[in-house]
Design a protein around this motif. Sequence first.
Motif, PDB file in Angstrom:
ATOM      1  N   ASP A 159      23.808  28.806  44.445  1.00  0.00           N
ATOM      2  CA  ASP A 159      23.572  29.960  43.568  1.00  0.00           C
ATOM      3  C   ASP A 159      22.398  30.785  44.077  1.00  0.00           C
ATOM      4  O   ASP A 159      22.439  32.027  44.033  1.00  0.00           O
ATOM      5  CB  ASP A 159      23.306  29.497  42.140  1.00  0.00           C
ATOM      6  CG  ASP A 159      24.558  28.909  41.477  1.00  0.00           C
ATOM      7  OD1 ASP A 159      25.675  29.154  41.987  1.00  0.00           O
ATOM      8  OD2 ASP A 159      24.387  28.188  40.466  1.00  0.00           O
ATOM      9  N   THR A 160      21.367  30.102  44.550  1.00  0.00           N
ATOM     10  CA  THR A 160      20.184  30.819  45.036  1.00  0.00           C
ATOM     11  C   THR A 160      20.509  31.638  46.270  1.00  0.00           C
ATOM     12  O   THR A 160      20.107  32.810  46.386  1.00  0.00           O
ATOM     13  CB  THR A 160      19.058  29.818  45.355  1.00  0.00           C
ATOM     14  OG1 THR A 160      18.743  29.077  44.181  1.00  0.00           O
ATOM     15  CG2 THR A 160      17.819  30.540  45.854  1.00  0.00           C
ATOM     16  N   GLU A 219      12.154  28.574  41.615  1.00  0.00           N
ATOM     17  CA  GLU A 219      13.005  27.693  40.820  1.00  0.00           C
ATOM     18  C   GLU A 219      13.677  26.650  41.705  1.00  0.00           C
ATOM     19  O   GLU A 219      13.762  25.468  41.350  1.00  0.00           O
ATOM     20  CB  GLU A 219      14.066  28.532  40.094  1.00  0.00           C
ATOM     21  CG  GLU A 219      14.998  27.703  39.216  1.00  0.00           C
ATOM     22  CD  GLU A 219      16.083  28.543  38.568  1.00  0.00           C
ATOM     23  OE1 GLU A 219      16.875  27.987  37.785  1.00  0.00           O
ATOM     24  OE2 GLU A 219      16.132  29.763  38.851  1.00  0.00           O
ATOM     25  N   LEU A 220      14.134  27.072  42.894  1.00  0.00           N
ATOM     26  CA  LEU A 220      14.780  26.140  43.811  1.00  0.00           C
ATOM     27  C   LEU A 220      13.782  25.103  44.326  1.00  0.00           C
ATOM     28  O   LEU A 220      14.108  23.919  44.446  1.00  0.00           O
ATOM     29  CB  LEU A 220      15.400  26.916  44.975  1.00  0.00           C
ATOM     30  CG  LEU A 220      16.126  26.058  46.018  1.00  0.00           C
ATOM     31  CD1 LEU A 220      17.340  25.379  45.385  1.00  0.00           C
ATOM     32  CD2 LEU A 220      16.538  26.913  47.224  1.00  0.00           C
ATOM     33  N   GLU A 228      22.408  34.649  45.225  1.00  0.00           N
ATOM     34  CA  GLU A 228      21.576  35.679  44.588  1.00  0.00           C
ATOM     35  C   GLU A 228      20.735  36.411  45.619  1.00  0.00           C
ATOM     36  O   GLU A 228      20.534  37.628  45.529  1.00  0.00           O
ATOM     37  CB  GLU A 228      20.684  35.029  43.530  1.00  0.00           C
ATOM     38  CG  GLU A 228      19.936  36.065  42.689  1.00  0.00           C
ATOM     39  CD  GLU A 228      19.378  35.477  41.400  1.00  0.00           C
ATOM     40  OE1 GLU A 228      18.660  36.199  40.683  1.00  0.00           O
ATOM     41  OE2 GLU A 228      19.673  34.290  41.124  1.00  0.00           O
ATOM     42  N   THR A 279      23.593  18.516  41.614  1.00  0.00           N
ATOM     43  CA  THR A 279      22.959  19.600  40.845  1.00  0.00           C
ATOM     44  C   THR A 279      22.114  20.484  41.756  1.00  0.00           C
ATOM     45  O   THR A 279      22.141  21.714  41.666  1.00  0.00           O
ATOM     46  CB  THR A 279      22.096  19.008  39.720  1.00  0.00           C
ATOM     47  OG1 THR A 279      22.928  18.227  38.859  1.00  0.00           O
ATOM     48  CG2 THR A 279      21.430  20.112  38.923  1.00  0.00           C
ATOM     49  N   HIS A 280      21.353  19.835  42.642  1.00  0.00           N
ATOM     50  CA  HIS A 280      20.518  20.609  43.558  1.00  0.00           C
ATOM     51  C   HIS A 280      21.366  21.419  44.524  1.00  0.00           C
ATOM     52  O   HIS A 280      21.030  22.584  44.835  1.00  0.00           O
ATOM     53  CB  HIS A 280      19.585  19.673  44.345  1.00  0.00           C
ATOM     54  CG  HIS A 280      18.711  20.407  45.308  1.00  0.00           C
ATOM     55  ND1 HIS A 280      17.678  21.232  44.906  1.00  0.00           N
ATOM     56  CD2 HIS A 280      18.715  20.448  46.668  1.00  0.00           C
ATOM     57  CE1 HIS A 280      17.075  21.738  45.961  1.00  0.00           C
ATOM     58  NE2 HIS A 280      17.685  21.291  47.063  1.00  0.00           N
ATOM     59  N   LEU A 332      22.538  24.517  42.754  1.00  0.00           N
ATOM     60  CA  LEU A 332      21.469  25.509  42.610  1.00  0.00           C
ATOM     61  C   LEU A 332      21.172  26.173  43.946  1.00  0.00           C
ATOM     62  O   LEU A 332      20.896  27.385  44.002  1.00  0.00           O
ATOM     63  CB  LEU A 332      20.215  24.822  42.064  1.00  0.00           C
ATOM     64  CG  LEU A 332      19.007  25.738  41.834  1.00  0.00           C
ATOM     65  CD1 LEU A 332      19.352  26.831  40.806  1.00  0.00           C
ATOM     66  CD2 LEU A 332      17.802  24.946  41.336  1.00  0.00           C
ATOM     67  N   ASP A 343      13.145  22.504  41.735  1.00  0.00           N
ATOM     68  CA  ASP A 343      14.280  21.591  41.627  1.00  0.00           C
ATOM     69  C   ASP A 343      14.300  20.617  42.809  1.00  0.00           C
ATOM     70  O   ASP A 343      14.632  19.435  42.659  1.00  0.00           O
ATOM     71  CB  ASP A 343      15.575  22.378  41.581  1.00  0.00           C
ATOM     72  CG  ASP A 343      16.774  21.488  41.294  1.00  0.00           C
ATOM     73  OD1 ASP A 343      16.932  21.094  40.122  1.00  0.00           O
ATOM     74  OD2 ASP A 343      17.507  21.159  42.245  1.00  0.00           O
ATOM     75  N   VAL A 362      13.491  33.129  42.150  1.00  0.00           N
ATOM     76  CA  VAL A 362      14.623  32.249  42.447  1.00  0.00           C
ATOM     77  C   VAL A 362      14.224  31.178  43.478  1.00  0.00           C
ATOM     78  O   VAL A 362      14.660  30.022  43.386  1.00  0.00           O
ATOM     79  CB  VAL A 362      15.843  33.062  42.939  1.00  0.00           C
ATOM     80  CG1 VAL A 362      16.346  33.978  41.841  1.00  0.00           C
ATOM     81  CG2 VAL A 362      15.542  33.850  44.201  1.00  0.00           C
TER      82      VAL A 362
END
Length: 731
Positions: free
Chosen positions: A94-95, A158-159, A98, A87-88, A91, A162, A155
Amino acid sequence: MTVEMPDPVPLDMPPGEPAAVDDLVRDVTGAAYWLAVLADQLSGPAASAPAWLGADAVAAATQLARVAAITRGSADAVRATAGRLSTHGALLRDTRREVTALREEQDEDFRVAWQRLGQSEDLRLAVLTGSSAWVGVVAELEAAESRRRRRHALVLEELADDAAATVRELADAGRLVGATGRTGDGGRVLAYLAAELPGWGHPELAGRGRALADAMMGESLTPEERAALASDSASLAGNPVFATALVRGLGEVGVGLLLQLLGQDPDGPDNPLAGVLASALGAATPGPSAHDGVAAVLGATYVRADERIGAAATAAGMAAVLLAGAGSAGLRPATAGEWARQLLVREHVQKMPAGTVPVAWPSEAADPVAVAVQFVARSGDPEAAAALLGDERVWEALLVRFWGDGGTALGDLVAEAGRESGPAGDRAVRLGLETIGAGLVEGDPADWTVDRDVVAAVSPALGDAVAAHVDLAANALGAVASDDGASDGVASDGVASGGGGGEASGDLLKGLGYLTVDRQAAAAVEGALSEWAGMQSHDLAGSSRAHPLPAVAVPAAYLAVQEYGQRLNHALDGFELQEEAENKERLWNWTAGWVLEVVSYVPVKPVAVAADVLGAYGPLFLDMDGTFEQLPDRGLRHDADMAGANALAALPPDLTARADAVRAQAEASYRRTAGWLGDPVAPTSPEKDWVGATLDLLTGGMADMGIDELRDRAEREGAHGRFGGLLPGRR
């Protein structure tokens, strides 16, 4: 006004590579798979040892069950960890995507802004004058940059959240096998698994302990390398198997060398080696053999009383280990007590501090003896405290040294020893009283072997200790209160003897007397003796003034002992005043007095006369003539009448008819004890000798000056003048 194009907002990529996380996920997933396979196999036929019998079969089955449980739990934990890491990783990917999009958007906005600016007819004039078209372009760009900054921060935040959650989940997974999520988890996991699987773990830990001992003794090791070795093994040092192997591998010589190295290390108690030694020496288990290596190390003498070279560094190393082990995983109190004994005996013999520590060490490590005493005092081990105080040399060193805390640690040590109810506690209390009694005697304070201020600091605790061992005091008091004890002597344990042990008992009772100068201590002992007397027989049959009833004799003798303590305290005050006066007189004689004596011989008569006058009267006016003034003795007074009255006050109602006999026994016991102890007398100051000073002046310098004057006049008038016949030696 001028308008400037803003600098691009930094849009940093988050740390970490998604590909690396993907690799880690694959590895963890594979580990989870194989752990699950192993757990399934251990749950099947492999979970038993069919060819084993009896206790071995039970032990083997138990070990297999533990392995299966650990494997099964680890498989579940690792599987969950793999999911969390996956999951990490997603992310993180995705980060980064972005952030890349934000960077591309930023580049495009700046390209468009410069393109719009280029459409101006006069670019330089638009920038310098701040035209509305140019201001609008810049404003739009700044607004876009502000939005991008906020999105970028969100972002990344958020990372980061996580990532923190992933770290927590990884740490939780490791707790199943003893991990904590901190540095050094490898050792913690090994220790946990060794405890769960002793058949495998004990040999593994023992081997590592021996390996560390061998590595520590490497001659080419730097202090930093040795500290790193210790740090890597810190989590194992408290394991008994590892510690036993390490301590046996080091031996007495190795531990002594490490203590010496620690005593010279600038980090001292903060060096990981200090903590490893503290934990290992506390956890190592002595074997049954009389020549066991662990027992030899724990009982070894590392600081010898007659040793000068190297002993100070070893003493400092002891302080470092004691401070590092001040928590629950430190040395045994008995080991700390033995170290304290060695340090104190060395101080007693060398008449100097046991050791000095590097200046960079914390202030609480400055006095190795105080560190060791405080460790034992706070250990909650009365047996260790009593063993330490069971050496008269230790008592002498303790009561004469300077204590940075005013004697608080020493008082705590004595209080702890007083809680030891057996013979060791009796011996510790007896030696304390005897040391005080023998150390504070009438006479020159230079001959005192204990410090009165230290005795005063420890008196409340020692009073409580005497009260806890009241039989010791009661036996000594009762023996000296009878005719047999007072005439033949009393042994050091307080029972009547044939005269051989009288000196030891005298020191005990004199020490008890001085102890009672502290009224808190006196009250504690008095309360215990009163309770003791109340439990004794009050049957007067067979008793007499010569052989009084113990319930009567002991309180009366204690009153006499208190009287002795009060008079001794006043006498010692006087001897201190006398010493101070003699020191001042000596100072005068060797400074001003000597200078004035020399000046009195100069040929200038007024100067010589002034020197003689100052030399004669100066010490008298400055109180440097050896005289002193002591205030009257205002200490408490006790006498035989008070002893009799106290005995009657404590008399049971059914014995009031024998009041006269009880009073007589109490008074006789008091007088016998008082006579046996003696009556301390303070020194008497000499009188200020004004007359003597005047006579010395008249028969000395003044007379010489008169003779010189007559000789001068005779020489002026001729040898046969009217003064010629008066000159000394003339005929």
